[in-house]
Design a protein around this motif. Structure first.
Motif, mmCIF file in Angstrom:
data_model
loop_
_atom_site.group_PDB
_atom_site.id
_atom_site.type_symbol
_atom_site.label_atom_id
_atom_site.label_comp_id
_atom_site.label_asym_id
_atom_site.label_seq_id
_atom_site.Cartn_x
_atom_site.Cartn_y
_atom_site.Cartn_z
ATOM 1 N N ASN A 1 0.792 -1.238 0.000
ATOM 2 C CA ASN A 1 0.000 0.000 0.000
ATOM 3 C C ASN A 1 0.822 1.284 0.000
ATOM 4 N N LEU A 2 1.959 1.282 -0.703
ATOM 5 C CA LEU A 2 2.804 2.471 -0.748
ATOM 6 C C LEU A 2 2.886 3.079 -2.149
ATOM 7 N N ASN A 3 2.067 2.604 -3.080
ATOM 8 C CA ASN A 3 2.060 3.132 -4.450
ATOM 9 C C ASN A 3 3.447 3.143 -5.081
ATOM 10 N N GLY A 4 4.220 2.084 -4.811
ATOM 11 C CA GLY A 4 5.540 1.933 -5.415
ATOM 12 C C GLY A 4 6.674 2.566 -4.627
ATOM 13 N N ALA A 5 6.367 3.311 -3.584
ATOM 14 C CA ALA A 5 7.415 3.946 -2.771
ATOM 15 C C ALA A 5 7.976 2.938 -1.768
ATOM 16 N N PRO A 6 9.225 3.132 -1.337
ATOM 17 C CA PRO A 6 9.772 2.247 -0.305
ATOM 18 C C PRO A 6 9.269 2.653 1.083
ATOM 19 N N LEU A 7 9.312 1.706 2.011
ATOM 20 C CA LEU A 7 8.958 1.970 3.413
ATOM 21 C C LEU A 7 10.244 2.315 4.154
ATOM 22 N N ARG A 8 10.252 3.450 4.839
ATOM 23 C CA ARG A 8 11.447 3.878 5.577
ATOM 24 C C ARG A 8 11.594 3.066 6.861
ATOM 25 N N ALA A 9 12.780 2.510 7.054
ATOM 26 C CA ALA A 9 13.124 1.812 8.296
ATOM 27 C C ALA A 9 13.990 2.762 9.113
ATOM 28 N N ARG A 10 13.684 2.903 10.387
ATOM 29 C CA ARG A 10 14.366 3.864 11.254
ATOM 30 C C ARG A 10 15.172 3.151 12.339
ATOM 31 N N SER A 11 16.076 3.896 12.959
ATOM 32 C CA SER A 11 16.954 3.322 13.980
ATOM 33 C C SER A 11 16.215 2.998 15.278
ATOM 34 N N ALA A 12 15.053 3.603 15.479
ATOM 35 C CA ALA A 12 14.230 3.376 16.673
ATOM 36 C C ALA A 12 12.793 3.717 16.309
ATOM 37 N N PRO A 13 11.817 3.294 17.121
ATOM 38 C CA PRO A 13 10.442 3.675 16.846
ATOM 39 C C PRO A 13 10.276 5.188 16.963
ATOM 40 N N GLY A 14 9.639 5.818 15.994
ATOM 41 C CA GLY A 14 9.373 7.245 16.068
ATOM 42 C C GLY A 14 9.848 7.987 14.831
ATOM 43 N N LEU A 15 9.165 9.070 14.531
ATOM 44 C CA LEU A 15 9.461 9.847 13.327
ATOM 45 C C LEU A 15 10.762 10.635 13.424
ATOM 46 N N GLN A 16 11.263 10.848 14.638
ATOM 47 C CA GLN A 16 12.507 11.607 14.807
ATOM 48 C C GLN A 16 13.752 10.731 14.664
ATOM 49 N N ALA A 17 13.602 9.417 14.705
ATOM 50 C CA ALA A 17 14.744 8.511 14.574
ATOM 51 C C ALA A 17 15.278 8.553 13.142
ATOM 52 N N SER A 18 16.565 8.372 12.997
ATOM 53 C CA SER A 18 17.181 8.455 11.666
ATOM 54 C C SER A 18 16.744 7.283 10.780
ATOM 55 N N VAL A 19 16.635 7.559 9.483
ATOM 56 C CA VAL A 19 16.292 6.533 8.499
ATOM 57 C C VAL A 19 17.555 5.724 8.214
ATOM 58 N N VAL A 20 17.479 4.412 8.413
ATOM 59 C CA VAL A 20 18.639 3.545 8.221
ATOM 60 C C VAL A 20 18.524 2.692 6.963
ATOM 61 N N ALA A 21 17.312 2.593 6.399
ATOM 62 C CA ALA A 21 17.110 1.795 5.182
ATOM 63 C C ALA A 21 15.783 2.180 4.554
ATOM 64 N N ARG A 22 15.654 1.893 3.283
ATOM 65 C CA ARG A 22 14.388 2.041 2.572
ATOM 66 C C ARG A 22 14.077 0.673 1.969
ATOM 67 N N ILE A 23 12.959 0.099 2.396
ATOM 68 C CA ILE A 23 12.606 -1.264 1.983
ATOM 69 C C ILE A 23 11.558 -1.174 0.882
ATOM 70 N N PRO A 24 11.849 -1.736 -0.306
ATOM 71 C CA PRO A 24 10.922 -1.623 -1.434
ATOM 72 C C PRO A 24 9.565 -2.266 -1.163
ATOM 73 N N GLU A 25 8.517 -1.637 -1.699
ATOM 74 C CA GLU A 25 7.173 -2.220 -1.624
ATOM 75 C C GLU A 25 7.212 -3.601 -2.266
ATOM 76 N N GLY A 26 6.500 -4.556 -1.672
ATOM 77 C CA GLY A 26 6.479 -5.933 -2.160
ATOM 78 C C GLY A 26 7.511 -6.820 -1.494
ATOM 79 N N SER A 27 8.464 -6.224 -0.780
ATOM 80 C CA SER A 27 9.487 -7.007 -0.083
ATOM 81 C C SER A 27 8.865 -7.782 1.068
ATOM 82 N N GLU A 28 9.441 -8.926 1.364
ATOM 83 C CA GLU A 28 9.040 -9.710 2.526
ATOM 84 C C GLU A 28 10.034 -9.446 3.645
ATOM 85 N N VAL A 29 9.510 -9.287 4.860
ATOM 86 C CA VAL A 29 10.337 -8.994 6.026
ATOM 87 C C VAL A 29 9.995 -9.961 7.148
ATOM 88 N N THR A 30 10.905 -10.086 8.097
ATOM 89 C CA THR A 30 10.675 -10.862 9.317
ATOM 90 C C THR A 30 10.559 -9.873 10.468
#
Length: 99
Positions: A30-59
């Motif tokens: 549900n990101l319309n092709g955009a990646p999902l931002r992964a952060r160093s901690a929960p919260g919008l102020q935490a630094s972005v450490v990765a961008r995970i493509p839509e459709g990717s499988e995660v654990t």
């Protein structure tokens, strides 16, 4: 004359939708092709450490955690890990549990 016997039709067992939980697998959606931002901690102020493509499988490694109006899960994808929002405050899911 013999009367017909009525029998109840078999009913299917209800299916339980897969749920998010530690150790579960999920897909980024549900990101319309955009990646999902992964952060160093929960919260919008935490630094972005990765961008995970839509459709990717995660654990799912840890969570859920509540911060900034979002529910966060720590996830691991191909070579990337971090905390991602499970969905938007408006109810759009970004993580879909995989059965």
């Amino acid at each position: 004359t013999p009367r017909p016997t009525l029998t109840a039709a078999p009913t299917a067992a209800p299916t339980v939708a897969p749920a998010l939980g530690i150790g579960a697998r999920a897909r980024i959606v549900n990101l319309n092709g955009a990646p999902l931002r992964a952060r160093s901690a929960p919260g919008l102020q935490a630094s972005v450490v990765a961008r995970i493509p839509e459709g990717s499988e995660v654990t799912l490694l840890d969570g859920p955690a509540e911060a900034d109006g979002y529910t966060w899960w720590q996830v691991e994808a191909e070579g990337a890990s971090g905390w991602v929002a499970a969905g938007s405050p408006e109810g759009v899911a970004f993580l879909e549990a995989i059965p």
